[in-house]
Design a protein around this motif. Sequence first.
Motif, PDB file in Angstrom:
ATOM      1  N   ARG A   1      -2.517  -9.182  -3.725  1.00 33.02           N
ATOM      2  CA  ARG A   1      -2.798  -8.722  -2.364  1.00 33.02           C
ATOM      3  C   ARG A   1      -2.576  -7.228  -2.237  1.00 33.02           C
ATOM      4  N   GLY A   2      -1.450  -6.735  -2.809  1.00 36.67           N
ATOM      5  CA  GLY A   2      -1.174  -5.310  -2.727  1.00 36.67           C
ATOM      6  C   GLY A   2      -2.236  -4.482  -3.412  1.00 36.67           C
ATOM      7  N   GLY A   3      -2.660  -4.916  -4.600  1.00 31.86           N
ATOM      8  CA  GLY A   3      -3.692  -4.170  -5.321  1.00 31.86           C
ATOM      9  C   GLY A   3      -5.016  -4.161  -4.591  1.00 31.86           C
ATOM     10  N   LEU A   4      -5.411  -5.323  -4.045  1.00 33.87           N
ATOM     11  CA  LEU A   4      -6.664  -5.398  -3.291  1.00 33.87           C
ATOM     12  C   LEU A   4      -6.593  -4.552  -2.034  1.00 33.87           C
ATOM     13  N   GLY A   5      -5.439  -4.595  -1.368  1.00 36.56           N
ATOM     14  CA  GLY A   5      -5.276  -3.783  -0.166  1.00 36.56           C
ATOM     15  C   GLY A   5      -5.396  -2.301  -0.447  1.00 36.56           C
ATOM     16  N   GLU A   6      -4.747  -1.845  -1.525  1.00 40.58           N
ATOM     17  CA  GLU A   6      -4.811  -0.430  -1.881  1.00 40.58           C
ATOM     18  C   GLU A   6      -6.233  -0.022  -2.241  1.00 40.58           C
ATOM     19  N   LEU A   7      -6.953  -0.905  -2.909  1.00 43.54           N
ATOM     20  CA  LEU A   7      -8.342  -0.606  -3.276  1.00 43.54           C
ATOM     21  C   LEU A   7      -9.213  -0.444  -2.041  1.00 43.54           C
ATOM     22  N   CYS A   8      -9.104  -1.394  -1.118  1.00 37.03           N
ATOM     23  CA  CYS A   8      -9.890  -1.306   0.122  1.00 37.03           C
ATOM     24  C   CYS A   8      -9.517  -0.079   0.937  1.00 37.03           C
ATOM     25  N   TYR A   9      -8.231   0.241   0.940  1.00 36.40           N
ATOM     26  CA  TYR A   9      -7.739   1.379   1.710  1.00 36.40           C
ATOM     27  C   TYR A   9      -8.246   2.695   1.130  1.00 36.40           C
ATOM     28  N   SER A  10      -8.114   2.855  -0.182  1.00 34.00           N
ATOM     29  CA  SER A  10      -8.513   4.111  -0.804  1.00 34.00           C
ATOM     30  C   SER A  10     -10.019   4.314  -0.795  1.00 34.00           C
ATOM     31  N   SER A  11     -10.796   3.236  -0.732  1.00 30.56           N
ATOM     32  CA  SER A  11     -12.257   3.348  -0.729  1.00 30.56           C
ATOM     33  C   SER A  11     -12.809   3.716   0.643  1.00 30.56           C
ATOM     34  N   GLY A  12     -11.971   3.619   1.690  1.00 32.81           N
ATOM     35  CA  GLY A  12     -12.452   3.886   3.046  1.00 32.81           C
ATOM     36  C   GLY A  12     -13.134   2.692   3.692  1.00 32.81           C
ATOM     37  N   LEU A  13     -13.168   1.561   2.996  1.00 32.88           N
ATOM     38  CA  LEU A  13     -13.861   0.383   3.513  1.00 32.88           C
ATOM     39  C   LEU A  13     -13.196  -0.196   4.755  1.00 32.88           C
ATOM     40  N   LEU A  14     -11.880  -0.014   4.877  1.00 31.16           N
ATOM     41  CA  LEU A  14     -11.156  -0.656   5.975  1.00 31.16           C
ATOM     42  C   LEU A  14     -11.608  -0.160   7.340  1.00 31.16           C
ATOM     43  N   HIS A  15     -11.986   1.108   7.451  1.00 32.75           N
ATOM     44  CA  HIS A  15     -12.421   1.635   8.749  1.00 32.75           C
ATOM     45  C   HIS A  15     -13.655   0.884   9.247  1.00 32.75           C
ATOM     46  N   THR A  16     -14.600   0.667   8.368  1.00 30.24           N
ATOM     47  CA  THR A  16     -15.810  -0.071   8.748  1.00 30.24           C
ATOM     48  C   THR A  16     -15.480  -1.513   9.089  1.00 30.24           C
ATOM     49  N   LEU A  17     -14.647  -2.139   8.260  1.00 26.80           N
ATOM     50  CA  LEU A  17     -14.272  -3.531   8.516  1.00 26.80           C
ATOM     51  C   LEU A  17     -13.516  -3.673   9.834  1.00 26.80           C
ATOM     52  N   GLN A  18     -12.681  -2.686  10.132  1.00 31.78           N
ATOM     53  CA  GLN A  18     -11.927  -2.750  11.383  1.00 31.78           C
ATOM     54  C   GLN A  18     -12.855  -2.682  12.590  1.00 31.78           C
ATOM     55  N   ARG A  19     -13.839  -1.789  12.557  1.00 37.00           N
ATOM     56  CA  ARG A  19     -14.779  -1.682  13.680  1.00 37.00           C
ATOM     57  C   ARG A  19     -15.584  -2.971  13.854  1.00 37.00           C
ATOM     58  N   LEU A  20     -16.021  -3.546  12.739  1.00 40.42           N
ATOM     59  CA  LEU A  20     -16.772  -4.799  12.822  1.00 40.42           C
ATOM     60  C   LEU A  20     -15.900  -5.918  13.378  1.00 40.42           C
ATOM     61  N   ARG A  21     -14.660  -5.972  12.917  1.00 38.40           N
ATOM     62  CA  ARG A  21     -13.778  -7.043  13.372  1.00 38.40           C
ATOM     63  C   ARG A  21     -13.433  -6.884  14.849  1.00 38.40           C
ATOM     64  N   ALA A  22     -13.223  -5.649  15.297  1.00 34.33           N
ATOM     65  CA  ALA A  22     -12.915  -5.422  16.698  1.00 34.33           C
ATOM     66  C   ALA A  22     -14.066  -5.852  17.606  1.00 34.33           C
ATOM     67  N   TRP A  23     -15.286  -5.696  17.125  1.00 34.60           N
ATOM     68  CA  TRP A  23     -16.455  -6.129  17.906  1.00 34.60           C
ATOM     69  C   TRP A  23     -16.574  -7.652  17.919  1.00 34.60           C
ATOM     70  N   TRP A  24     -16.206  -8.270  16.783  1.00 37.00           N
ATOM     71  CA  TRP A  24     -16.426  -9.704  16.626  1.00 37.00           C
ATOM     72  C   TRP A  24     -15.255 -10.542  17.145  1.00 37.00           C
ATOM     73  N   LEU A  25     -14.001 -10.062  16.949  1.00 36.70           N
ATOM     74  CA  LEU A  25     -12.828 -10.871  17.245  1.00 36.70           C
ATOM     75  C   LEU A  25     -11.735 -10.011  17.870  1.00 36.70           C
ATOM     76  N   LYS A  26     -11.396 -10.307  19.114  1.00 37.57           N
ATOM     77  CA  LYS A  26     -10.356  -9.562  19.819  1.00 37.57           C
ATOM     78  C   LYS A  26      -9.070 -10.386  19.826  1.00 37.57           C
ATOM     79  N   ASP A  27      -8.467 -10.505  18.653  1.00 41.69           N
ATOM     80  CA  ASP A  27      -7.247 -11.299  18.554  1.00 41.69           C
ATOM     81  C   ASP A  27      -6.015 -10.408  18.609  1.00 41.69           C
ATOM     82  N   LEU A  28      -4.954 -10.952  19.155  1.00 41.58           N
ATOM     83  CA  LEU A  28      -3.684 -10.235  19.256  1.00 41.58           C
ATOM     84  C   LEU A  28      -2.939 -10.328  17.933  1.00 41.58           C
TER      85      LEU A  28
END
Length: 370
Positions: free
Chosen positions: A15-42
């Motif tokens: 999990r840590g390695g995958l997280g660091e990979l997604c983070y360093s690639s910049g992919l998380l910003h796009t995924l976060q925007r998509l998720r915020a549009w699709w799912l507004k969970d607390l």
Amino acid sequence: MVTEAQDNGRASGLRGGLGELCYSSGLLHTLQRLRAWWLKDLRVLAYHRIMPLPDPATYDFDLELISTSPERFREQMMMLRERFRPMRLSDVAQMIEAGKTIPADAVVVTFDDGYDDNYHIAFPILRELGVPATFFVSTGHIDTGKPYAYDWLVHMILLAPADARLRVPELGIDTPVPTEREERRALGTELLSRMKEMDALAQSALIERLQLEWNLPADHTPAECRPMTWDQLREMHAAGMEIGSHGVHHRMLSKLPLADMEFEVQHSRDTLLRELGPAVGLMSYPVGGDRAFDDAVVKATREAGFAVACSYICGTNPEPASNRYSLYRLPVERNMGPGWFAAMLTMPSLMSYPTASRVPAEAQAEPCSS
């Protein structure tokens, strides 16, 4: 003296390695925007202790309670402030009451137990960065300053005499306490897990019995496991932090006799009102897994005037009105680097640890809608 361990900042595990990979690639910003549009969970983050990571060879308490170091905590709170929407738990409760939708990217920061590093380390960082948080405290420990029983149990196993035996007939345990410190830690972890199947008063009796057998009474509180004081909590409360209940004696509420459970819930609420004044009632069930609370606990919590309650079941809350008395949380653990932490907030179902169910599905408490 406790020696501080060196943290190399490397990702831990898959999990840590995958997280660091997604983070360093910049992919998380796009995924976060998509998720915020699709799912507004607390999302509710769960912390215990914030402190420099100690050397296990010199630290005589439970390492598993250390959520992260001060440096990483600051990074995490800066990330929340910059990329998410930090919210007060009381504001979430009021939105639930009003039938309003929780905003996208809402995150609540919570702490359990009430260790004084919450005041000395976490609070100044939160205040500086303007991030609100809720601190759930076991009021009996704040009153007395005595150490927390589970942490003291690990402490006793680490410091037990060389010829000590661990005898727990209730669990079928009769074994010499290991010589090696790492093995003692493993024994403490195993005992903590297994003893939580016992009723809460039997757990307390076991810990008291070992104090007598090994001559390690909890009649003093070492600096490494000191609870906060009411003066510290009043200062935090005045600065905008929220203080909620974690019971009186940090006992598993569903494993207490009914009268004792109701006392833990109601008396903790009364103590908070007496010491801090009127506020929205916020609860976190001690231990918090699905064996730690049930329908009777939820009923007592509602009747005592609490507006919401947090569990320690891992997950997010797509419709928090439906489980307002068993809100899921995302535990933060000391081996999480910045990438893993960011990925957990962005992809919680993939990047957080699942919580193993301890009770049959038909016996689990139903979510409450009001």
